[in-house]
Scaffold this active site. Structure first.
Site, PDB file in Angstrom:
ATOM      1  N   GLY A   1      -3.709 104.600  16.341  1.00 24.25           N
ATOM      2  CA  GLY A   1      -3.945 104.618  17.785  1.00 24.25           C
ATOM      3  C   GLY A   1      -3.958 103.226  18.396  1.00 24.25           C
ATOM      4  O   GLY A   1      -3.344 103.001  19.453  1.00 24.25           O
TER       5      GLY A   1
ATOM      6  N   GLU B   1      -2.950 109.646  10.219  1.00 25.39           N
ATOM      7  CA  GLU B   1      -3.396 110.700   9.301  1.00 25.39           C
ATOM      8  C   GLU B   1      -3.436 112.070   9.991  1.00 25.39           C
ATOM      9  O   GLU B   1      -3.395 113.111   9.332  1.00 25.39           O
ATOM     10  CB  GLU B   1      -4.773 110.331   8.728  1.00 25.39           C
TER      11      GLU B   1
ATOM     12  N   GLY C   1      -7.786 103.866  15.708  1.00 20.50           N
ATOM     13  CA  GLY C   1      -7.636 103.401  14.334  1.00 20.50           C
ATOM     14  C   GLY C   1      -6.318 102.659  14.204  1.00 20.50           C
ATOM     15  O   GLY C   1      -5.722 102.254  15.206  1.00 20.50           O
ATOM     16  N   LEU C   2      -5.851 102.490  12.983  1.00 16.15           N
ATOM     17  CA  LEU C   2      -4.596 101.755  12.828  1.00 16.15           C
ATOM     18  C   LEU C   2      -3.505 102.393  13.662  1.00 16.15           C
ATOM     19  O   LEU C   2      -2.747 101.710  14.347  1.00 16.15           O
ATOM     20  CB  LEU C   2      -4.169 101.730  11.360  1.00 16.15           C
TER      21      LEU C   2
ATOM     22  N   ARG D   1      -3.821 110.032  -8.981  1.00 19.03           N
ATOM     23  CA  ARG D   1      -5.120 110.486  -8.485  1.00 19.03           C
ATOM     24  C   ARG D   1      -5.403 111.956  -8.749  1.00 19.03           C
ATOM     25  O   ARG D   1      -6.482 112.313  -9.210  1.00 19.03           O
ATOM     26  CB  ARG D   1      -5.188 110.272  -6.969  1.00 19.03           C
TER      27      ARG D   1
ATOM     28  N   SER E   1     -13.039 101.390  -5.488  1.00 17.88           N
ATOM     29  CA  SER E   1     -11.592 101.182  -5.518  1.00 17.88           C
ATOM     30  C   SER E   1     -10.974 101.682  -6.817  1.00 17.88           C
ATOM     31  O   SER E   1     -11.496 101.508  -7.904  1.00 17.88           O
ATOM     32  CB  SER E   1     -11.265  99.706  -5.347  1.00 17.88           C
TER      33      SER E   1
ATOM     34  N   LEU F   1      -2.348 103.328   5.238  1.00 22.59           N
ATOM     35  CA  LEU F   1      -2.396 102.226   6.202  1.00 22.59           C
ATOM     36  C   LEU F   1      -0.982 101.932   6.679  1.00 22.59           C
ATOM     37  O   LEU F   1      -0.734 101.710   7.861  1.00 22.59           O
ATOM     38  CB  LEU F   1      -3.021 100.991   5.544  1.00 22.59           C
TER      39      LEU F   1
ATOM     40  N   GLY G   1      -7.691 107.873  20.041  1.00 20.11           N
ATOM     41  CA  GLY G   1      -7.871 107.244  18.740  1.00 20.11           C
ATOM     42  C   GLY G   1      -7.543 105.772  18.808  1.00 20.11           C
ATOM     43  O   GLY G   1      -6.610 105.362  19.510  1.00 20.11           O
TER      44      GLY G   1
END
Ligand SMILES: Cc1cc2nc3c(=O)[nH]c(=O)nc-3n(C[C@H](O)[C@H](O)[C@H](O)COP(=O)(O)OP(=O)(O)OC[C@H]3O[C@@H](n4cnc5c(N)ncnc54)[C@H](O)[C@@H]3O)c2cc1C
Ligand code: FES
Lengths: 245, 638
Positions: free
Chosen positions: B45, B425, B42-43, B330, B284, B441, B40
């Site tokens: 990895g 995640e 992403g942020l 949410r 958003s 994040l 990974g």
């Protein structure tokens, strides 16, 4: 909508490749361009053929994975829009659409519409970063950044690295991509200590893969993020100043 | 199996500091003797691979996209939280900790959450030093906004592209290590299985997506940073390639899977507009600051929205939650939208949509002010729907977005397989039953920059001098064989249905029965349907092409096969948890006003599931949760 698609089919890097024609008669104007290809692919699979290979991931215009030439224009007819965000309502009933991969000497075709864009990673690896190890950063607000500088840095940093600029350029130049990163980092105080070394190294790697820029400005016109060619001028200044250091 | 979270002793605010001192260290000269696989980029990895490379470890990093930069983190829009208190509005590490535990509806581990809040401030420092062009005030300091109903302004942002800028800065740090030779980057390479030998993670088996070449990779430790599994629903806001294969294969090899039923459905997405739809686009959450949500009071009202007079509109959030109105969390906003649509008041395609109306905001603030705030979101909406939101209300509907569940990890972020770490995640760790906006994040970067680089040393240090397993070892050979057989099986079915058509059907079952609300009957039916569909999949799927080639259908086919198994576990977990908490709403467990009824007495635990074999009922293990610092309370947004 009824459409006629001419799509570039190529088995692999060594294959010659050619256009195949597919008639479509059930295209909804609300579909995205890639959804239109999805539906075609479903039918191809059901009829025992191989689907058209194309790169895509986020489908939100931000990851830079997608990108094809549509009637000779990188990402198609709508300005400021990546292929995945293009919708069929931008075409007219009866249109013929030619779909090709992003062609460039530096981007060999892997299959159908998929190309290898790895030279972009090498350009970044040559200096498209600030050398700061994890943990060694000072308190963030100790580095004030004038708002206008931050905004300008962000204008450049928005590049999604899709390669449309290279594909559209008659010379296959990567100036817009490279200059966006050089400008983003040169614009910020954190990036200044390395600015000249960065410009030199990144430009060298860029030139080893890509053609040279003769100011056609076609890159700017097709950039899905509207990155300005002013950054190319800025890169040239950075590069020249690095020569005189 | 006794699940030990390995939470250190002492007051929660001191645990991490003290524990860092207690962790075993690998001395600088010895780090280069260890190799680490990071799956990974992403942020989580990219930040981990870069930081480990800087420390001197040998790192191999993998991603399925053609460049590490394109990981799904790049699509995050809103922002990243940090307890900097730059706004002087009363924020603190403690408050961020408190909000996150409470927001997670008391189903997360306090110690982990506190550590996350502590390192949040370092993340901002690190990212600024790396050149993230965060929004600034005129004085040159960093700007913040309030996000997702938080009562303080602690969210840092870079226009509507915060994820992009954080992702690119982590990717750049990673690229620097690639150039320095500490990290080898393998793009377009998918992990298809984990190799476990002697009870420890020893390496992975991959397939090169450009030409189908299979390969084995051996290392002293393996880190999975492969993101979430919201694509189990087929339609979600995740990138098309997001998948659960890495964590699912690890689960099958012995890693427990925690809380699979905690899935977040985001309230403000563009509704589905056709059967060919391939994904859903997030708008958003900030739109809820000024937009008002409503449906017509009469079901099936087909007038255009501007023809429906004020008195005939139901602003249902404002009606049901007068204190928070359109800004309820949410899960509550999503469920309320589903309820009004279920009751027949929905609008648009298939009557699955509600209005998000800016007419009042435009009248109050002027069109220019609204454009300044939301211009690019309005543009995106118009690009996709062809409608002008300045003139007609937007239509929105909830969409699967984020998965709090994931592989179980202890305080060191290590799974139940020694040597297998899971970050971002992909793990279950910090968000409990519901994640707050702008906190994913933060967690990805916390894990990768500031937690894993410490904790992995504690695992490696005592193994100094041990050699990694050679890739021609029997253990690798066996796994390679199994992976190849599985691909061949998928290719040889040659049935009548495409992968997508079966995946769509699976997604529909999950959305209907294991989405925003669940009940016993539905879940039991869903499990039976999923089993039947899975059986059909292996009997009737059609995957064209060959294994030794660029074959996108085969890539998808493998991922979807794993989703069929994961979906069943998700339903089982939802069935087992006889309470409502966070995003997990069981119809049977609600208050008279229709709000979630949590049951701390019986369910204050992490549900960690053990794979017991194909077709067998998985075994449940429980990690009891203690709340010593944030006393459990009922959430109320009335
Ligand atoms: C539209 C959208 C908006 C969001 N906005 C926000 C926000 O504003 N704030 C916030 O905090 N969070 C937000 N989130 C959530 C957040 O973006 C994600 O939770 C987070 O980015 C996940 O990061 P990650 O590093 O764990 O995984 P990812 O970024 O998903 O990276 C996964 C990586 O693993 C690789 N990979 C996966 N499987 C394999 C495999 N089998 N083999 C090899 N490689 C593999 C991929 O190539 C990729 O590199 C948003 C999410 C979405 C969908
Ligand atoms: S698919 Fe990500 S930019 Fe188009």
């Amino acid at each position: 909508m009824r459409l006629k698609l001419h799509i570039w089919r190529q088995k692999n890097a060594n294959d010659g490749g050619s256009f195949a024609t597919y008639a479509r008669d059930d295209v909804s104007p609300d579909m995205s361009f890639l959804e239109m290809l999805d539906v075609l692919n479903e039918e191809l699979i059901e009829s025992g053929e191989e689907p058209v290979a194309f790169d895509h991931d986020c489908r939100e215009g931000i990851c830079g994975s997608c990108g094809v030439m549509i009637n000779g224009s990188a990402h198609g007819p709508e300005s400021g829009t990546a292929t995945c965000q293009l919708h069929m309502r931008k075409f007219r009933d009866g249109d013929e659409i030619r779909v090709e991969p992003f062609r460039s000497r530096a981007f060999p075709i892997l299959k159908d519409l998929v190309v290898d864009r790895s030279p972009f990673d090498e350009i970044i690896g040559a200096g498209g970063y600030i050398s700061v190890n994890t943990g060694s950063a000072p308190e963030a607000n100790l580095i004030p950044v004038p708002r206008d500088d931050a905004e300008r840095a962000m204008d450049a940093a928005e590049c999604i690295g899709c390669g449309a600029c290279v594909a559209q350029c008659p010379n296959g130049a990567a100036q817009l991509f490279t200059s966006a990163k050089i400008s983003h980092l040169a614009e910020l105080p954190q990036g200044r200590p390395e600015r000249f070394a960065r410009a030199t190294k990144m430009v060298e790697v860029m030139e080893s893969y890509f053609g040279s820029c003769t100011n056609f400005a076609e890159c700017e016109a097709v950039c899905p993020k509207g990155i300005s060619i002013d950054f190319i001028a800025q890169m040239n200044r950075e590069y020249l100043r690095s020569r005189f250091k | 199996m006794k699940l030990d979270g390995k939470v250190p002793a002492g007051p929660v605010a001191e645990k991490w500091t003290r524990h860092k001192f207690d962790l075993k260290l690998v001395n600088p000269a010895n780090k280069r003797k260890f190799s680490i696989i990071v799956v990974g980029s992403g942020l989580a990895g990219a930040s981990a691979a870069a930081s480990l490379g800087e420390l001197g470890y040998h790192v191999d990093c993998f991603c399925y996209q053609d460049s590490a930069r394109r990981a799904h983190s790049i699509a995050a829009q809103g922002g990243i939280n940090a307890a900097k208190n730059y706004q002087n509005d009363g924020d603190s590490v403690w408050r961020l900790f408190y909000d996150t535990v409470k927001g997670g509806d008391f189903r997360s581990r306090e110690a982990n959450v506190h550590r996350l809040a502590e390192v949040s401030v370092n993340i901002i420092d690190q990212c600024v030093a790396q050149g993230v062009p965060f929004a600034r005030e005129y004085g040159g300091g960093l700007a913040n906004r309030s996000f997702g109903g938080a009562q303080v302004s602690r969210t840092f942002y870079a226009r509507g592209q915060t994820g992009q800028q954080l992702q690119l800065s982590a990717y750049q740090a990673l690229s620097r290590q690639v150039a320095a030779g500490t990290v080898r980057m393998h793009a377009k390479t998918e992990m298809l299985d984990l190799v476990v030998e002697d009870g420890r993670a020893r390496g992975i088996v991959t397939r090169d997506l450009a030409d189908g070449t299979m390969a084995s990779w051996s290392a002293d430790a393996v880190v999975l940073a492969t993101g979430g599994y919201a694509n189990v629903f087929f339609l979600s806001t995740n990138a098309k390639g997001c998948n659960a294969t890495a964590i699912w294969r690890a689960h099958r090899r012995g890693a427990l899977f925690a809380n699979p039923c905690y899935t977040q459905i985001h309230p403000t997405c563009i509704p589905q507009h056709g059967d060919y739809q391939s994904k859903l686009t997030l708008m958003s959450e900030s739109l809820r600051n000024d937009g008002r949500i409503w449906v017509p009071k009469a079901g099936g009202d087909s007038r255009s929205p501007d023809q429906i007079p004020e008195a005939e509109r139901d602003y249902y959030l404002e009606r049901r939650y007068p204190a928070f109105g359109n800004l309820v969390p949410r899960d509550i906003a999503s469920r309320a939208a589903k309820t009004v649509c279920d009751e027949g008041y929905g609008v648009g395609h298939g009557a699955r949509g509600v209005y998000l109306d800016f007419a009042d905001a435009i009248a109050r603030l002027g069109k220019d002010a609204v454009a300044a705030k939301y211009g690019n979101l309005f543009e995106m909406y118009e690009r996709i729907t062809g409608e002008d939101p300045y003139a007609v209300p937007m239509r929105i509907y909830p969409a699967p977005h984020y998965t709090m569940g994931g592989l179980w990890v202890d305080y060191h972020l290590m799974s139940t397989i020694p040597g297998l770490f899971v970050i971002g995640e992909a793990n279950f760790s910090d968000h409990g039953a519901n994640r707050l906006g702008a906190s994913a994040l933060m967690q990805g970067l916390a894990d990768g920059y500031f937690v894993l680089p410490y904790t992995i040393g504690d695992y490696l240090a005592p193994r100094m001098g041990e050699e990694p397993l050679p890739t021609d070892h029997q253990a690798f050979r066996e796994v390679e064989g199994e992976v190849t057989d599985r691909l061949d099986r998928l290719l040889s079915v040659q049935g009548k249905r495409t992968v997508d058509s079966l995946h769509r059907e699976l997604g529909k079952v999950c959305e209907d029965e294991c989405g925003m609300s669940r009940d016993r009957k539905g879940l039991e039916a869903a499990i039976a349907k999923i089993q039947a569909l899975r059986e059909e999949y292996w009997r009737n799927v059609r995957v064209p092409g060959a294994a030794a080639d660029l074959n996108q259908s085969l890539e998808k086919a493998g991922r979807v096969a794993d989703y069929f198994e994961l979906a069943e576990l998700m339903c089982r977990d939802a069935l087992d948890r006889e309470e409502s908490c966070g995003t997990h709403f069981r119809e049977e467990y609600q208050t008279e006003e229709g709000e979630a009824r949590r049951n701390d007495e019986d369910y204050k635990y992490v549900a960690a599931w053990e794979w017991t074999g194909a077709g067998d009922t998985p075994r449940l293990h429980k990690e009891e949760l203690d709340f010593e610092n944030v006393p459990p309370s009922q959430r109320s947004y009335k």
